[in-house]
Motif scaffolding. Structure first.
Motif, PDB file in Angstrom:
ATOM      1  N   LEU A   3       0.833  -1.197   0.000  1.00  0.00           N
ATOM      2  CA  LEU A   3       0.000   0.000   0.000  1.00  0.00           C
ATOM      3  C   LEU A   3       0.871   1.252   0.000  1.00  0.00           C
ATOM      4  CD1 LEU A   3      -2.832   1.176   0.075  1.00  0.00           C
ATOM      5  CD2 LEU A   3      -2.767   0.999   2.561  1.00  0.00           C
ATOM      6  N   THR A   4       1.928   1.244   0.781  1.00  0.00           N
ATOM      7  CA  THR A   4       2.844   2.375   0.827  1.00  0.00           C
ATOM      8  C   THR A   4       3.438   2.629  -0.549  1.00  0.00           C
ATOM      9  OG1 THR A   4       3.381   1.882   3.124  1.00  0.00           O
ATOM     10  CG2 THR A   4       4.910   3.295   1.946  1.00  0.00           C
ATOM     11  N   GLU A   5       3.824   1.554  -1.217  1.00  0.00           N
ATOM     12  CA  GLU A   5       4.410   1.681  -2.548  1.00  0.00           C
ATOM     13  C   GLU A   5       3.387   2.238  -3.547  1.00  0.00           C
ATOM     14  OE1 GLU A   5       6.658  -1.126  -5.826  1.00  0.00           O
ATOM     15  OE2 GLU A   5       6.328  -1.895  -3.813  1.00  0.00           O
ATOM     16  N   ILE A   6       2.167   1.749  -3.495  1.00  0.00           N
ATOM     17  CA  ILE A   6       1.123   2.211  -4.417  1.00  0.00           C
ATOM     18  C   ILE A   6       0.839   3.696  -4.199  1.00  0.00           C
ATOM     19  CG2 ILE A   6      -1.338   2.009  -4.983  1.00  0.00           C
ATOM     20  CD1 ILE A   6      -1.012  -1.036  -4.348  1.00  0.00           C
ATOM     21  N   ILE A   7       0.686   4.081  -2.946  1.00  0.00           N
ATOM     22  CA  ILE A   7       0.401   5.483  -2.641  1.00  0.00           C
ATOM     23  C   ILE A   7       1.593   6.361  -3.008  1.00  0.00           C
ATOM     24  CG2 ILE A   7      -0.062   7.130  -0.777  1.00  0.00           C
ATOM     25  CD1 ILE A   7      -1.705   4.892   0.572  1.00  0.00           C
ATOM     26  N   GLY A   8       2.801   5.875  -2.728  1.00  0.00           N
ATOM     27  CA  GLY A   8       4.007   6.649  -3.016  1.00  0.00           C
ATOM     28  C   GLY A   8       4.210   6.940  -4.488  1.00  0.00           C
ATOM     29  N   SER A  28      13.309  -1.074   1.898  1.00  0.00           N
ATOM     30  CA  SER A  28      12.975  -1.821   0.677  1.00  0.00           C
ATOM     31  C   SER A  28      11.888  -1.095  -0.119  1.00  0.00           C
ATOM     32  CB  SER A  28      12.548  -3.247   1.001  1.00  0.00           C
ATOM     33  OG  SER A  28      11.352  -3.270   1.733  1.00  0.00           O
ATOM     34  N   VAL A  29      10.909  -0.505   0.564  1.00  0.00           N
ATOM     35  CA  VAL A  29       9.854   0.238  -0.123  1.00  0.00           C
ATOM     36  C   VAL A  29      10.437   1.492  -0.774  1.00  0.00           C
ATOM     37  CG1 VAL A  29       7.739   1.585   0.195  1.00  0.00           C
ATOM     38  CG2 VAL A  29       7.962  -0.646   1.267  1.00  0.00           C
ATOM     39  N   ARG A  30      11.327   2.169  -0.062  1.00  0.00           N
ATOM     40  CA  ARG A  30      11.972   3.357  -0.634  1.00  0.00           C
ATOM     41  C   ARG A  30      12.725   2.996  -1.914  1.00  0.00           C
ATOM     42  NH1 ARG A  30      14.533   6.061   4.861  1.00  0.00           N
ATOM     43  NH2 ARG A  30      12.564   6.771   5.734  1.00  0.00           N
ATOM     44  N   THR A  31      13.429   1.879  -1.880  1.00  0.00           N
ATOM     45  CA  THR A  31      14.186   1.424  -3.052  1.00  0.00           C
ATOM     46  C   THR A  31      13.240   1.116  -4.214  1.00  0.00           C
ATOM     47  OG1 THR A  31      15.880   0.509  -1.607  1.00  0.00           O
ATOM     48  CG2 THR A  31      15.855  -0.285  -3.868  1.00  0.00           C
ATOM     49  N   LYS A  32      12.138   0.415  -3.925  1.00  0.00           N
ATOM     50  CA  LYS A  32      11.170   0.077  -4.967  1.00  0.00           C
ATOM     51  C   LYS A  32      10.544   1.337  -5.563  1.00  0.00           C
ATOM     52  CE  LYS A  32       9.814  -4.424  -3.107  1.00  0.00           C
ATOM     53  NZ  LYS A  32       8.737  -5.156  -2.439  1.00  0.00           N
ATOM     54  N   LEU A  33      10.232   2.297  -4.704  1.00  0.00           N
ATOM     55  CA  LEU A  33       9.654   3.548  -5.189  1.00  0.00           C
ATOM     56  C   LEU A  33      10.616   4.259  -6.136  1.00  0.00           C
ATOM     57  CD1 LEU A  33       7.874   5.026  -2.037  1.00  0.00           C
ATOM     58  CD2 LEU A  33       6.805   4.349  -4.173  1.00  0.00           C
ATOM     59  N   MET A  34      11.883   4.310  -5.743  1.00  0.00           N
ATOM     60  CA  MET A  34      12.880   4.974  -6.592  1.00  0.00           C
ATOM     61  C   MET A  34      13.007   4.258  -7.936  1.00  0.00           C
ATOM     62  SD  MET A  34      14.123   7.744  -5.499  1.00  0.00           S
ATOM     63  CE  MET A  34      15.535   7.881  -6.576  1.00  0.00           C
TER      64      MET A  34
END
Length: 189
Positions: A3-8, A28-34
């Motif tokens: 959810l964090t990744e989708i919203i980001g 890991s979410v920060r990396t995926k977002l980037m």
């Protein structure tokens, strides 16, 4: 995390919300977002992450931080009967020490800032006191000690000694010690 990744990845997300989301996101979410964000959003994410990093370096971590959001989340969890050992251990594992400090503060009826100082302090044995007073089980306490926001990780021998001390520490002694800290804290002000 999903959810964090989708919203980001939403380009219409206001900067204030993006900052809050990235501050709470796991690495890991920060990396995926980037990796998956469009170039314009990547630039904004880099800027926000740099700001978060600069703030963390300047204030040394938890102490002096605004705990309002963490306290609200923990209060909601307590109201829903979800504030338990598992939740606190999860906060520790995911390095959400604002929430750990808020949870210990709420369970012990002491200020979150005081618990943040305990968590970031150099002494492992001091962390045991609010954990015992809150009635946490050892596995949750071990997660807190293992993932504390300090420069040097706890070694296995110190963790074993901490477990021995934790089993010996009585609930009554821990609660009395916290009351003493509160009185001492009021006198210092």
């Amino acid at each position: 995390d999903e959810l964090t990744e989708i919203i980001g990845l939403r380009v219409d997300l206001p900067n204030k919300h993006l900052r809050d989301l990235l501050r709470r996101a796991t690495d890991s979410v920060r990396t995926k977002l980037m990796a998956s964000a469009p170039p314009a959003l990547q630039k904004e994410i880099k800027k926000v992450l740099k700001t978060i990093s600069d703030v963390a370096r300047s204030d040394g971590g938890l102490v002096g931080r605004d705990f309002t959001l963490a306290e609200e989340a923990v209060k909601r969890m307590k109201g829903l009967n979800e504030l338990n050992d598992t939740a606190i251990a999860f906060f520790a594992e995911t390095r959400r020490f604002g929430e750990v400090a808020a949870a210990l503060g709420m369970l012990n009826n002491v200020p979150t800032e005081m618990m943040a100082k305990v968590l970031e302090g150099p002494r492992t044995d001091i962390v045991l006191i609010p954990c015992r007073a809150a009635g946490l089980i050892w596995p949750a306490v071990a997660k807190i000690l293992t993932h504390r926001p300090i420069k040097h990780a706890i070694d296995s021998e110190t963790l074993k000694l901490a477990e021995r001390d934790y089993t010996r520490l009585s609930l009554d002694t821990a609660q009395r010690t916290l009351r003493f800290w509160m009185v001492h804290n009021k006198v210092e002000k």
